[in-house]
Design a protein around this motif. Structure first.
Motif, PDB file in Angstrom:
ATOM      1  N   ARG A  97      16.517  20.037 -58.975  1.00 42.49           N
ATOM      2  CA  ARG A  97      17.075  18.691 -58.947  1.00 42.49           C
ATOM      3  C   ARG A  97      18.554  18.700 -59.292  1.00 42.49           C
ATOM      4  N   LEU A 115      23.770  20.442 -54.012  1.00 40.99           N
ATOM      5  CA  LEU A 115      22.839  20.134 -52.924  1.00 40.99           C
ATOM      6  C   LEU A 115      23.318  20.812 -51.648  1.00 40.99           C
ATOM      7  N   CYS A 120      15.503  18.485 -48.120  1.00 39.32           N
ATOM      8  CA  CYS A 120      15.758  17.877 -49.419  1.00 39.32           C
ATOM      9  C   CYS A 120      15.409  16.391 -49.403  1.00 39.32           C
ATOM     10  N   GLU A 121      15.374  15.813 -50.597  1.00 38.13           N
ATOM     11  CA  GLU A 121      15.187  14.370 -50.784  1.00 38.13           C
ATOM     12  C   GLU A 121      16.355  13.861 -51.615  1.00 38.13           C
ATOM     13  N   ILE A 122      16.932  12.737 -51.209  1.00 39.07           N
ATOM     14  CA  ILE A 122      18.029  12.116 -51.942  1.00 39.07           C
ATOM     15  C   ILE A 122      17.634  10.681 -52.260  1.00 39.07           C
ATOM     16  N   ALA A 245      18.731  14.130 -56.451  1.00 38.96           N
ATOM     17  CA  ALA A 245      18.486  14.895 -55.229  1.00 38.96           C
ATOM     18  C   ALA A 245      17.631  16.110 -55.578  1.00 38.96           C
TER      19      ALA A 245
END
Length: 250
Positions: A97, A115, A120-122, A245
């Protein structure tokens, strides 16, 4: 023809539906053939097929076409409109993270540290300020030649995905009304925060808002493993309430 999926919500007497609200299931350019079921916990879950947006010869050369969307929990907002949110189970994919604290975003760009890559996730939360437009640029090439913009247009009052700088061929599966720009109306009240939850998986982009609007799209970065992401604000300042993220993996 327009092949986007629509929803109708209203009153059902067991035989006939009387619609009171209607709209798009997904405001992006690539979700098709949604399937809905109710699980053992009573949750209404949607899966969809995310079409390709690359030329047919590239699809044939790759030997595969299309991927499934993330599972989405469906509900109705107070006004009867459809709300879609990622199923909580997808959080099990989260790994490393990176965070950004609350701060005022001046005009310009702010890289998201730590990042890198295209899986990925934001999760970014904003309070609209004086900016005309703000949001994220993702899948950014190291030399700045390509990126995809996800943001909120404070003038038009809409959330959008802009792929005009993504190096994408203009022909795609859903090319109406604009093959490189897709938007959803979102009229924020005074002081109402906006949450953008963005999932990237190589060529797939899925964007969710706290209001339940969702936009799905496809782009094909030349070197996805080198991609970066940045925050941006144009025409004025914006307040970032926080950003988280995660790198994702199975």
């Amino acid at each position: 023809p327009v092949w986007k999926p629509f929803f109708f919500a209203g009153d059902f007497d067991g035989r006939r539906l009387t619609p009171r609200c209607e709209g798009l299931v997904d405001y992006g350019g690539n979700l098709y053939a949604p399937q809905v079921f109710i699980d053992e916990r009573g949750r209404v879950i949607l899966w969809g097929w995310i079409w390709e947006a690359r030329p047919n010869d590239e699809i044939l050369s790759a030997g595969w076409a299309g991927v499934m969307s993330l599972p989405r929990l469906l509900s109705l907002n107070a006004d009867g409109s459809l709300a879609s949110h990622p199923a909580p189970e997808v959080e099990s994919l989260r790994r490393q993270r990176s965070d950004l604290p609350a701060q005022t975003l001046a005009v310009g760009d702010l890289p998201i540290p730590g990042l890198r890559g295209a899986v990925c996730e934001i999760l970014a939360r904003f309070t609209p300020g004086s900016a005309q437009c703000f949001g994220l640029r993702v899948l950014c090439a190291p030399d700045g030649s390509q990126h995809t913009t996800i943001g909120y247009d404070c003038v038009q009052r809409q959330v959008f995905i802009d792929r005009s700088q993504a190096g994408l061929q203009p022909k795609m599966a859903f090319d109406w009304p604009n093959p490189t720009y897709h938007s959803a109306p979102l009229d924020l009240a005074e002081g109402e925060p906006l949450e953008l939850r963005v999932f990237l998986d190589q060529s797939v982009i899925e964007v969710f808002t706290n209001r339940g609007l969702v936009l799905s799209s496809r782009v094909y970065p030349a070197h996805p493993e080198q991609s970066t992401a940045i925050l941006f604000s144009t025409g004025g300042q914006e307040r970032l309430l926080g950003l988280y993220a995660w790198q994702l993996s199975l």
